[in-house]
Design a protein around this motif. Sequence first.
Motif, PDB file in Angstrom:
ATOM      1  N   THR A  24       0.788  -1.237   0.000  1.00 16.40           N
ATOM      2  CA  THR A  24       0.000   0.000   0.000  1.00 16.40           C
ATOM      3  C   THR A  24       0.816   1.282   0.000  1.00 16.40           C
ATOM      4  O   THR A  24       0.246   2.368   0.107  1.00 16.40           O
ATOM      5  CB  THR A  24      -0.938   0.024   1.224  1.00 16.40           C
ATOM      6  OG1 THR A  24      -0.153  -0.177   2.426  1.00 16.40           O
ATOM      7  CG2 THR A  24      -1.975  -1.078   1.134  1.00 16.40           C
ATOM      8  N   ARG A  25       2.144   1.189  -0.163  1.00 19.37           N
ATOM      9  CA  ARG A  25       2.932   2.427  -0.099  1.00 19.37           C
ATOM     10  C   ARG A  25       4.342   2.226  -0.624  1.00 19.37           C
ATOM     11  O   ARG A  25       4.831   1.110  -0.743  1.00 19.37           O
ATOM     12  CB  ARG A  25       2.999   2.933   1.345  1.00 19.37           C
ATOM     13  CG  ARG A  25       3.947   2.129   2.247  1.00 19.37           C
ATOM     14  CD  ARG A  25       3.544   2.187   3.686  1.00 19.37           C
ATOM     15  NE  ARG A  25       2.293   1.481   3.892  1.00 19.37           N
ATOM     16  CZ  ARG A  25       1.402   1.815   4.823  1.00 19.37           C
ATOM     17  NH1 ARG A  25       1.640   2.824   5.640  1.00 19.37           N
ATOM     18  NH2 ARG A  25       0.293   1.119   4.964  1.00 19.37           N
ATOM     19  N   PRO A 101       2.683  -3.481  -5.707  1.00 23.84           N
ATOM     20  CA  PRO A 101       2.352  -2.664  -6.885  1.00 23.84           C
ATOM     21  C   PRO A 101       2.985  -1.269  -6.860  1.00 23.84           C
ATOM     22  O   PRO A 101       3.531  -0.832  -7.884  1.00 23.84           O
ATOM     23  CB  PRO A 101       0.824  -2.603  -6.858  1.00 23.84           C
ATOM     24  CG  PRO A 101       0.414  -3.861  -6.149  1.00 23.84           C
ATOM     25  CD  PRO A 101       1.464  -4.055  -5.089  1.00 23.84           C
ATOM     26  N   PRO A 102       2.963  -0.537  -5.724  1.00 22.62           N
ATOM     27  CA  PRO A 102       3.596   0.789  -5.722  1.00 22.62           C
ATOM     28  C   PRO A 102       5.095   0.727  -6.016  1.00 22.62           C
ATOM     29  O   PRO A 102       5.630   1.576  -6.735  1.00 22.62           O
ATOM     30  CB  PRO A 102       3.329   1.317  -4.309  1.00 22.62           C
ATOM     31  CG  PRO A 102       2.124   0.575  -3.848  1.00 22.62           C
ATOM     32  CD  PRO A 102       2.258  -0.785  -4.441  1.00 22.62           C
ATOM     33  N   ASP A 222      -0.422  -0.300  15.575  1.00 24.63           N
ATOM     34  CA  ASP A 222      -0.739   0.017  14.177  1.00 24.63           C
ATOM     35  C   ASP A 222      -0.220  -1.024  13.187  1.00 24.63           C
ATOM     36  O   ASP A 222       0.549  -0.700  12.279  1.00 24.63           O
ATOM     37  CB  ASP A 222      -0.172   1.389  13.807  1.00 24.63           C
ATOM     38  CG  ASP A 222      -0.679   2.486  14.718  1.00 24.63           C
ATOM     39  OD1 ASP A 222      -1.895   2.510  14.970  1.00 24.63           O
ATOM     40  OD2 ASP A 222       0.137   3.305  15.187  1.00 24.63           O
ATOM     41  N   PRO A 223      -0.595  -2.283  13.330  1.00 20.82           N
ATOM     42  CA  PRO A 223      -0.112  -3.313  12.396  1.00 20.82           C
ATOM     43  C   PRO A 223      -0.472  -2.988  10.959  1.00 20.82           C
ATOM     44  O   PRO A 223      -1.586  -2.553  10.663  1.00 20.82           O
ATOM     45  CB  PRO A 223      -0.829  -4.589  12.876  1.00 20.82           C
ATOM     46  CG  PRO A 223      -1.983  -4.120  13.695  1.00 20.82           C
ATOM     47  CD  PRO A 223      -1.544  -2.844  14.319  1.00 20.82           C
ATOM     48  N   GLY A 224       0.494  -3.155  10.071  1.00 15.10           N
ATOM     49  CA  GLY A 224       0.298  -2.852   8.667  1.00 15.10           C
ATOM     50  C   GLY A 224       0.595  -1.421   8.295  1.00 15.10           C
ATOM     51  O   GLY A 224       0.577  -1.058   7.120  1.00 15.10           O
ATOM     52  N   GLU A 225       0.913  -0.589   9.288  1.00 13.67           N
ATOM     53  CA  GLU A 225       1.199   0.827   9.034  1.00 13.67           C
ATOM     54  C   GLU A 225       2.644   1.190   9.349  1.00 13.67           C
ATOM     55  O   GLU A 225       3.019   2.358   9.298  1.00 13.67           O
ATOM     56  CB  GLU A 225       0.261   1.712   9.858  1.00 13.67           C
ATOM     57  CG  GLU A 225      -1.218   1.499   9.556  1.00 13.67           C
ATOM     58  CD  GLU A 225      -1.557   1.738   8.090  1.00 13.67           C
ATOM     59  OE1 GLU A 225      -0.966   2.665   7.482  1.00 13.67           O
ATOM     60  OE2 GLU A 225      -2.380   0.989   7.540  1.00 13.67           O
ATOM     61  N   GLN A 226       3.460   0.195   9.683  1.00 13.99           N
ATOM     62  CA  GLN A 226       4.875   0.431   9.950  1.00 13.99           C
ATOM     63  C   GLN A 226       5.676  -0.786   9.519  1.00 13.99           C
ATOM     64  O   GLN A 226       5.132  -1.881   9.366  1.00 13.99           O
ATOM     65  CB  GLN A 226       5.103   0.735  11.426  1.00 13.99           C
ATOM     66  CG  GLN A 226       4.528  -0.311  12.358  1.00 13.99           C
ATOM     67  CD  GLN A 226       4.495   0.168  13.801  1.00 13.99           C
ATOM     68  OE1 GLN A 226       4.736   1.325  14.107  1.00 13.99           O
ATOM     69  NE2 GLN A 226       4.198  -0.747  14.707  1.00 13.99           N
TER      70      GLN A 226
END
Length: 313
Positions: A24-25, A101-102, A222-226
Motif C-alpha cells: 500500500t505504499r 504494486p507501488p 498500528d499493524p500494517g502501518e509500519q
Amino acid sequence: MIRAGGPISVERYMGLANAHYYATRDPLGVAGDFTTAPEVSQMFGELVGAALADCWRRAGAPADAAYAELGPGRGTLAADALRVLGKAGFAGEVHLVETSPPLRAEQAKRVPGARWHDSVEELPPRPVLLVANEFFDALPVRQWVGGEERRVAVAGDALVFTVDGPIREDSPAREEAVRAVARHLAEHGGVALVIDYGHARSGQGDTLQAVRGHAFADVLADPGEQDLTAHVDFEALGRTASAAKVTRVVSQGEWLERLGIAARAESLAEVHPERADEFAAARKRLCDPDEMGALFKVMAIHSRSWPSPAVFE
C-alpha cells in the motif's frame, strides 16, 4: 482475526502486517519510514555492480546470464549496478522479485524493460547475478520462549504477547527463500550477494522491531502501518544454502572499503567538487562501524562452477 479465532503466531502477525504495509505504499526516503543503502549514495549500487561484473567476467562472461534482485525497493540499486555492469559488457535481462504494486511502479521508472516475479522459483532457468539487499530482514520470524511459540493476543483494545522471557528466533520463510536461491544457482550457475543487518553467528534474543517515520516504534502498534523487521541470522542462511557454495560473512564496511569506495568517492568529488562533503558523508554512513558499517553484513552464495566474488576469498 484474533478476536474471532484466538492468538496468532508472531510469524503470522509479521507476515500479515508486512504484506499490507508493502502493498500500500512506497516506504523509502525522507517522506517514508526508512532509507536503505542504495538511497544513501550511488556508490553502493555501483560497487555491487562492480563486484558482480568481476565475478561474471571471471566465470567466462556467459551471454545468457541475467541480473536478478529480491525486494529491489525503488529500483535504485538495480539502476546503479546495471550501469556498471553495462560498461563491463553485460547486456542480460533484468528480473525483479517484487510483489508490491507501488514499488513495481517505481522500479519501472528506473529499470525499463525489467520483468517481475512473485517468487524466486519464477526466475528463468539461466545463470543469475542476484542481489538481496535488506530483503531477508522483512521476512517473518518465529519466536520461542523455551519450547512455547510466542503469539499475539488481544487484551482489551490492545495487542499483547502471550508469553515473555528469553527469546529464540527462527524463520522458515527465510530458509525457504535462501534454499530456492541456492538451488537455482546450483542448477543454472551464477552468484548471489546477500546484504542485510544482523549477526554472523546464530544466537538468542528478541530482534523484532518496528520503524515508522525514521524512528523505532512499538511492534504491536498500528499493524500494517509500519515496517516490521528482525535481524538476519547469517549462519542459519549459510547452513540452509548448502546446495551451493557459501562464503564467509564480512561487514558491509569492510566489503565496501576493499571494493574501493574511497577511490570512488574521490573520483566523484573531482567531477563534482561542490558535492565532496556529500560523498564523504555517504561513505562514512555506509562504512563507519558506528553507522551501517558493522551492523550490516555481506555474504555470497555461488554455483560451484563459478568463482567466489571479490573480498570473500
